[in-house]
Motif scaffolding. Structure first.
Motif, PDB file in Angstrom:
ATOM      1  N   ARG A 136     -58.705   0.196  44.850  1.00  0.00           N
ATOM      2  CA  ARG A 136     -58.793   1.292  43.702  1.00  0.00           C
ATOM      3  C   ARG A 136     -59.524   2.449  44.194  1.00  0.00           C
ATOM      4  NH1 ARG A 136     -57.031  -2.471  39.434  1.00  0.00           N
ATOM      5  NH2 ARG A 136     -58.037  -1.686  38.566  1.00  0.00           N
ATOM      6  N   GLY A 137     -61.102   1.612  43.826  1.00  0.00           N
ATOM      7  CA  GLY A 137     -62.398   1.535  44.065  1.00  0.00           C
ATOM      8  C   GLY A 137     -62.370   2.575  45.339  1.00  0.00           C
ATOM      9  N   ARG A 138     -61.928   2.515  46.413  1.00  0.00           N
ATOM     10  CA  ARG A 138     -62.035   2.507  47.930  1.00  0.00           C
ATOM     11  C   ARG A 138     -60.663   3.914  48.419  1.00  0.00           C
ATOM     12  NH1 ARG A 138     -63.154  -2.206  51.424  1.00  0.00           N
ATOM     13  NH2 ARG A 138     -64.878  -3.222  50.577  1.00  0.00           N
ATOM     14  N   ALA A 139     -59.899   3.901  47.471  1.00  0.00           N
ATOM     15  CA  ALA A 139     -58.278   5.144  47.678  1.00  0.00           C
ATOM     16  C   ALA A 139     -58.875   5.935  46.788  1.00  0.00           C
ATOM     17  CB  ALA A 139     -57.549   4.640  47.350  1.00  0.00           C
ATOM     18  N   LEU A 140     -59.313   5.637  45.562  1.00  0.00           N
ATOM     19  CA  LEU A 140     -60.058   7.319  44.993  1.00  0.00           C
ATOM     20  C   LEU A 140     -61.140   7.933  46.029  1.00  0.00           C
ATOM     21  CD1 LEU A 140     -60.001   6.648  41.255  1.00  0.00           C
ATOM     22  CD2 LEU A 140     -58.434   7.674  42.355  1.00  0.00           C
ATOM     23  N   LEU A 141     -62.009   6.917  46.552  1.00  0.00           N
ATOM     24  CA  LEU A 141     -63.457   7.576  47.431  1.00  0.00           C
ATOM     25  C   LEU A 141     -62.554   8.531  48.032  1.00  0.00           C
ATOM     26  CD1 LEU A 141     -65.889   8.003  48.466  1.00  0.00           C
ATOM     27  CD2 LEU A 141     -65.822   6.042  49.470  1.00  0.00           C
ATOM     28  N   VAL A 142     -61.666   8.220  49.041  1.00  0.00           N
ATOM     29  CA  VAL A 142     -60.914   8.734  50.464  1.00  0.00           C
ATOM     30  C   VAL A 142     -60.376  10.020  49.500  1.00  0.00           C
ATOM     31  CG1 VAL A 142     -58.685   8.461  51.841  1.00  0.00           C
ATOM     32  CG2 VAL A 142     -60.200   6.402  51.384  1.00  0.00           C
ATOM     33  N   ALA A 143     -59.507  10.304  48.433  1.00  0.00           N
ATOM     34  CA  ALA A 143     -59.080  11.127  47.681  1.00  0.00           C
ATOM     35  C   ALA A 143     -60.300  12.145  47.462  1.00  0.00           C
ATOM     36  CB  ALA A 143     -58.069  10.659  46.604  1.00  0.00           C
ATOM     37  N   ARG A 144     -61.426  11.296  46.999  1.00  0.00           N
ATOM     38  CA  ARG A 144     -62.254  12.105  46.821  1.00  0.00           C
ATOM     39  C   ARG A 144     -63.019  13.495  48.529  1.00  0.00           C
ATOM     40  NH1 ARG A 144     -64.954   7.468  42.918  1.00  0.00           N
ATOM     41  NH2 ARG A 144     -63.377   8.260  41.004  1.00  0.00           N
ATOM     42  N   LEU A 145     -62.861  12.990  48.975  1.00  0.00           N
ATOM     43  CA  LEU A 145     -63.407  13.150  50.572  1.00  0.00           C
ATOM     44  C   LEU A 145     -62.726  14.585  51.073  1.00  0.00           C
ATOM     45  CD1 LEU A 145     -64.928  10.276  52.640  1.00  0.00           C
ATOM     46  CD2 LEU A 145     -66.390  11.491  50.801  1.00  0.00           C
ATOM     47  N   ALA A 146     -61.237  13.727  50.809  1.00  0.00           N
ATOM     48  CA  ALA A 146     -61.069  14.432  50.754  1.00  0.00           C
ATOM     49  C   ALA A 146     -60.265  16.054  50.486  1.00  0.00           C
ATOM     50  CB  ALA A 146     -58.849  14.187  50.832  1.00  0.00           C
ATOM     51  N   ILE A 147     -60.916  16.062  48.999  1.00  0.00           N
ATOM     52  CA  ILE A 147     -60.422  16.542  47.674  1.00  0.00           C
ATOM     53  C   ILE A 147     -62.465  17.789  48.263  1.00  0.00           C
ATOM     54  CG2 ILE A 147     -60.983  17.466  46.024  1.00  0.00           C
ATOM     55  CD1 ILE A 147     -57.892  17.391  46.841  1.00  0.00           C
ATOM     56  N   GLY A 148     -63.667  17.714  48.559  1.00  0.00           N
ATOM     57  CA  GLY A 148     -64.243  17.367  48.793  1.00  0.00           C
ATOM     58  C   GLY A 148     -64.328  18.553  50.368  1.00  0.00           C
ATOM     59  N   LEU A 149     -63.516  17.987  51.439  1.00  0.00           N
ATOM     60  CA  LEU A 149     -63.566  19.048  52.507  1.00  0.00           C
ATOM     61  C   LEU A 149     -62.556  19.992  52.039  1.00  0.00           C
ATOM     62  CD1 LEU A 149     -63.144  19.186  55.535  1.00  0.00           C
ATOM     63  CD2 LEU A 149     -60.876  17.830  55.727  1.00  0.00           C
ATOM     64  N   TYR A 150     -61.816  20.090  51.686  1.00  0.00           N
ATOM     65  CA  TYR A 150     -60.828  21.267  51.093  1.00  0.00           C
ATOM     66  C   TYR A 150     -61.537  22.140  50.132  1.00  0.00           C
ATOM     67  CZ  TYR A 150     -57.450  24.267  48.953  1.00  0.00           C
ATOM     68  OH  TYR A 150     -56.490  25.696  48.091  1.00  0.00           O
ATOM     69  N   LEU A 151     -62.838  22.188  49.239  1.00  0.00           N
ATOM     70  CA  LEU A 151     -63.656  22.757  48.086  1.00  0.00           C
ATOM     71  C   LEU A 151     -64.797  23.240  49.082  1.00  0.00           C
ATOM     72  CD1 LEU A 151     -64.576  20.524  45.482  1.00  0.00           C
ATOM     73  CD2 LEU A 151     -62.542  22.538  45.661  1.00  0.00           C
ATOM     74  N   VAL A 152     -65.176  22.397  50.507  1.00  0.00           N
ATOM     75  CA  VAL A 152     -66.505  23.018  51.777  1.00  0.00           C
ATOM     76  C   VAL A 152     -65.894  24.232  51.972  1.00  0.00           C
ATOM     77  CG1 VAL A 152     -67.544  22.946  53.517  1.00  0.00           C
ATOM     78  CG2 VAL A 152     -67.380  21.245  51.666  1.00  0.00           C
ATOM     79  N   GLU A 153     -64.443  24.506  52.948  1.00  0.00           N
ATOM     80  CA  GLU A 153     -63.540  25.652  52.922  1.00  0.00           C
ATOM     81  C   GLU A 153     -63.250  26.193  52.504  1.00  0.00           C
ATOM     82  OE1 GLU A 153     -62.768  25.520  56.091  1.00  0.00           O
ATOM     83  OE2 GLU A 153     -62.301  23.043  56.770  1.00  0.00           O
ATOM     84  N   LEU A 154     -63.474  26.228  51.349  1.00  0.00           N
ATOM     85  CA  LEU A 154     -62.956  26.669  49.710  1.00  0.00           C
ATOM     86  C   LEU A 154     -64.193  28.442  49.847  1.00  0.00           C
ATOM     87  CD1 LEU A 154     -60.081  28.172  47.464  1.00  0.00           C
ATOM     88  CD2 LEU A 154     -62.005  27.010  46.273  1.00  0.00           C
ATOM     89  N   LEU A 155     -65.207  27.110  49.630  1.00  0.00           N
ATOM     90  CA  LEU A 155     -66.528  27.711  49.557  1.00  0.00           C
ATOM     91  C   LEU A 155     -67.589  28.341  50.628  1.00  0.00           C
ATOM     92  CD1 LEU A 155     -69.541  28.015  48.060  1.00  0.00           C
ATOM     93  CD2 LEU A 155     -70.276  26.288  48.831  1.00  0.00           C
ATOM     94  N   LEU A 156     -66.892  27.830  51.944  1.00  0.00           N
ATOM     95  CA  LEU A 156     -66.866  28.738  53.362  1.00  0.00           C
ATOM     96  C   LEU A 156     -66.486  29.994  53.102  1.00  0.00           C
ATOM     97  CD1 LEU A 156     -66.858  26.200  55.571  1.00  0.00           C
ATOM     98  CD2 LEU A 156     -69.453  27.128  55.278  1.00  0.00           C
TER      99      LEU A 156
END
Length: 496
Positions: free
Chosen positions: A16-36
Motif C-alpha cells: 500500500r505504501g509503495r502504491a501510494l508513492l507511485v500515485a504521489r509521483l504521478a501527481i507530482g509530475l502533473y503539479l510540476v507541469e502546472l508550475l512550469l
C-alpha cells in the motif's frame, strides 16, 4: 523478524505504501507541469495564467490544419476534477495518518486515496470517448479479441481475466488521461518559450509550429510510458503472488498498451479521419483499419509489452542495481518505440507516396500499414523473442509442476501427466472423447484439464512468490475442489 504481525499483513502494508508513492509521483509530475505552465513566458498581452484556458496559437493551428489544436485541448471540467481529486487525496492521507496503519480501515483508505489521486485523470479519457460513442463501440470488438489472444497465449499460469481488464482500464483511462493532461500543459509551455522573442506582427512561424509539435510529441511519448510503467508496477504490487516471469509482465504491459490504444484510436479516428480528412485525404474507415486492424498489435501495445517484460523481469531479480538497470532499459526502449512510431512512420510515408497512388487499394491494404509498422519491426521482434523464451520456460515449469502435483497424490493422476504437458496430446484426447462419448463429455474434459493446469500453475506461482499460507492457500484449496468436482462430472458423462 521482530514484528509480531503476520508477514503477509506486513507485506500488504508495504504494498500500500509503495502504491501510494507511485500515485504521489504521478501527481507530482502533473503539479510540476502546472508550475512550469504558470511561470512560462507570456506571448500575448491578454494571455491567461494557464494556457489550457486559451491555447496559444490555437486559432492559427485550427485554421491551418483543420482542428489540430484539439489534439492537446482538454475540457476545463476535467482540469478542475483533477485538482479536486488531489485535494480529496490529501485529506484522505491526513485522515489515514491519524489512524492505525494496519487493518481494514487503513486498506480502504489507501485504495480510496489511489482512486481519488489517479482516477480523476480518467475524466480526460472519458471526454474523448463519450464525444465519439459510435467510434468507441466500433473499437470494442477488436480490442476484446486482442485481449482474448493475450489471455490465451499464456496457456499455463494465466493471469486472471479481471487482472487483464484492470490493466486495460488503466491504459484506456488513467494512462491516456495523465498523458494528455500533462502534455496539454507542456505544449502551452513550449509555445511560450518558443514565442517569447517572436515579432508580434508576424506571429508564429510554420517552423515554430513544427518544432513545438515535435517537442510536444516527444514529451507525450515519455509521459505515456512513465504512466504505463506506473500502472504495471501498481498491478504487480496488488497481485504480487501472480508475478512469475517475463511473460507475466509482458502480457500485463501489452494489455495496458491495448487500453491506451483504444482511447487513442477513438481520438485519432475522429481527428484524422473526420475533422482533418478534407486536408489529408484520410477517412474514418482508413484510420480504423490502421489502428484497430493492421496495426492493432503495434504501437502502444508493443511499447507496453517492452515495459511490462522489463518490469516483470526486474521483479524476479534480486540485486537492486540490476532491477533499476532493467527497468531503465525497458523504459528507454518503450520511449524509443513510441517516438519512432510517431516520427519515422510519417517520414517513410512522405518518401513512398511520391511513387504510390495515395488512397488506392495497394496503398490502403499494403503500403500504408507497412510504412506504419516498419519503424516498429525491431521492437516487435524483441517482444516476440521475449515471449517465445518465456513460454519455453513456462513449458518446462509446467512439466515440473504437473509432475509434482501427481507425485503428491493431488488432482492429477500419474497417467494424466503426459497429456497435460503436451498440447498436441490434449487435443487428441478431446477429439477422441468427442467421437466416443459426445460433445458434452469433451467439453467437460477440457474444463477438467484446464482446472488441473490451474492447480499446477497456482503451485508454481506460489513457489516463486515465496508466500506464507494465507489467501493464496485458500485459493489453491478452491481450485482443487473445483477440479475434483469436474472429475466427478466427467465420470458421470462417460458412464452414461
Amino acid at each position: 523478524m521482530t514484528d509480531n504481525r503476520p508477514v503477509l499483513e506486513l507485506d500488504d502494508a508495504v504494498a500500500r505504501g509503495r502504491a501510494l508513492l507511485v500515485a504521489r509521483l504521478a501527481i507530482g509530475l502533473y503539479l510540476v507541469e502546472l508550475l512550469l505552465n504558470l511561470t512560462r513566458p507570456k506571448v500575448f498581452p491578454d494571455e491567461p495564467a494557464l494556457t489550457i484556458f486559451e491555447f496559444p496559437g490555437e486559432e492559427l493551428l485550427s485554421g491551418a490544419l483543420g482542428g489540430l489544436g484539439s489534439l492537446y485541448d482538454v475540457p476545463r471540467a476535467a482540469f478542475w476534477g483533477v485538482l479536486a481529486g488531489i485535494a480529496v487525496g490529501v485529506v484522505l492521507q491526513v485522515i489515514a495518518a491519524r489512524g492505525p496503519s494496519e487493518g481494514r480501515r487503513a486498506t480502504v483508505l489507501a485504495w480510496v486515496t489511489l482512486a481519488a489521486l489517479l482516477g480523476s485523470f480518467s475524466l480526460f479519457s472519458l471526454f474523448f470517448i463519450l464525444k465519439s460513442p459510435l467510434i468507441a463501440l466500433a473499437c470494442v470488438p477488436t480490442s476484446a479479441f486482442a485481449l482474448w489472444l493475450m489471455h490465451r497465449c499464456q496457456w499455463f499460469a494465466r493471469l486472471p481475466v479481471p487482472m487483464l481488464l484492470t490493466a486495460f482500464g488503466w491504459g484506456a483511462l488513467v494512462q491516456f488521461g495523465l498523458g494528455r493532461a500533462c502534455t496539454s500543459l507542456a505544449s502551452g509551455t513550449i509555445y511560450g518559450h518558443l514565442g517569447k522573442d517572436m515579432d508580434s506582427e508576424l506571429g508564429f512561424q510554420l517552423s515554430d509550429i513544427y518544432r513545438a509539435t515535435d517537442l510536444a510529441l516527444l514529451h507525450l511519448s515519455v509521459v505515456n510510458q512513465v504512466a504505463g510503467a506506473a500502472g504495471i508496477v501498481l498491478l504487480l504490487m496488488m497481485f504480487r503472488h501472480r508475478v512469475t516471469d517475463v511473460v507475466t509482465g509482458l502480457v500485463l504491459g501489452a494489455a495496458t498498451g491495448l487500453g491506451y490504444n483504444f482511447s487513442e484510436s477513438v481520438l485519432f479516428i475522429r481527428l484524422w479521419g473526420h475533422v482533418t480528412g478534407q486536408f489529408n485525404g484520410a477517412t474514418d474507415g482508413f484510420e480504423y483499419w490502421i489502428r484497430q486492424g493492421a496495426g492493432l498489435f503495434g504501437g502502444q501495445v508493443v511499447c507496453g509489452a517492452l515495459l511490462g517484460a522489463g518490469i516483470g523481469l526486474a521483479a524476479r531479480t534480486r540485486g537492486r542495481g540490476q532491477r533499476v538497470g532493467i527497468v531503465a532499459a525497458s523504459l528507454v526502449a518503450a520511449v524509443g518505440a513510441a517516438v519512432a512510431n510517431e516520427t519515422l512512420a510519417a517520414w517513410f510515408s512522405k518518401l513512398a507516396h511520391g511513387h504510390v497512388a495515395i488512397g488506392g487499394t495497394l496503398d490502403t491494404l499494403v503500403v500504408s500499414p507497412s510504412l506504419w509498422l516498419a519503424p516498429q519491426v525491431p521492437f516487435i521482434v524483441v517482444v516476440v523473442l521475449l515471449l517465445r523464451s518465456g513460454l519455453r520456460e513456462r513449458a518446462a515449469a509446467a512439466r515440473q509442476a504437473v509432475t509434482a502435483e501427481a507425485a503428491a497424490g493431488g488432482v492429477i493422476a500419474a497417467r494424466e501427466v503426459p497429456f497435460l504437458v503436451d498440447p498436441a496430446l490434449r487435443l487428441w484426447t478431446l477429439v477422441s472423447t468427442w467421437r466416443r462419448h459426445g460433445r458434452d463429455a469433451a467439453l467437460a474434459l477440457h474444463r477438467f484439464q484446464r482446472a488441473q493446469l490451474e492447480v499446477a500453475g497456482w503451485l508454481w506461482q506460489r513457489a516463486r512468490a515465496d508466500e506464507v499460507p494465507g489467501p493464496e492457500e485458500r485459493e489453491g484449496e478452491e481450485l482443487r475442489a473445483k477440479a475434483l468436482q469436474l472429475r466427478t462430472d466427467i465420470d458421470r458423462l462417460v458412464a452414461s
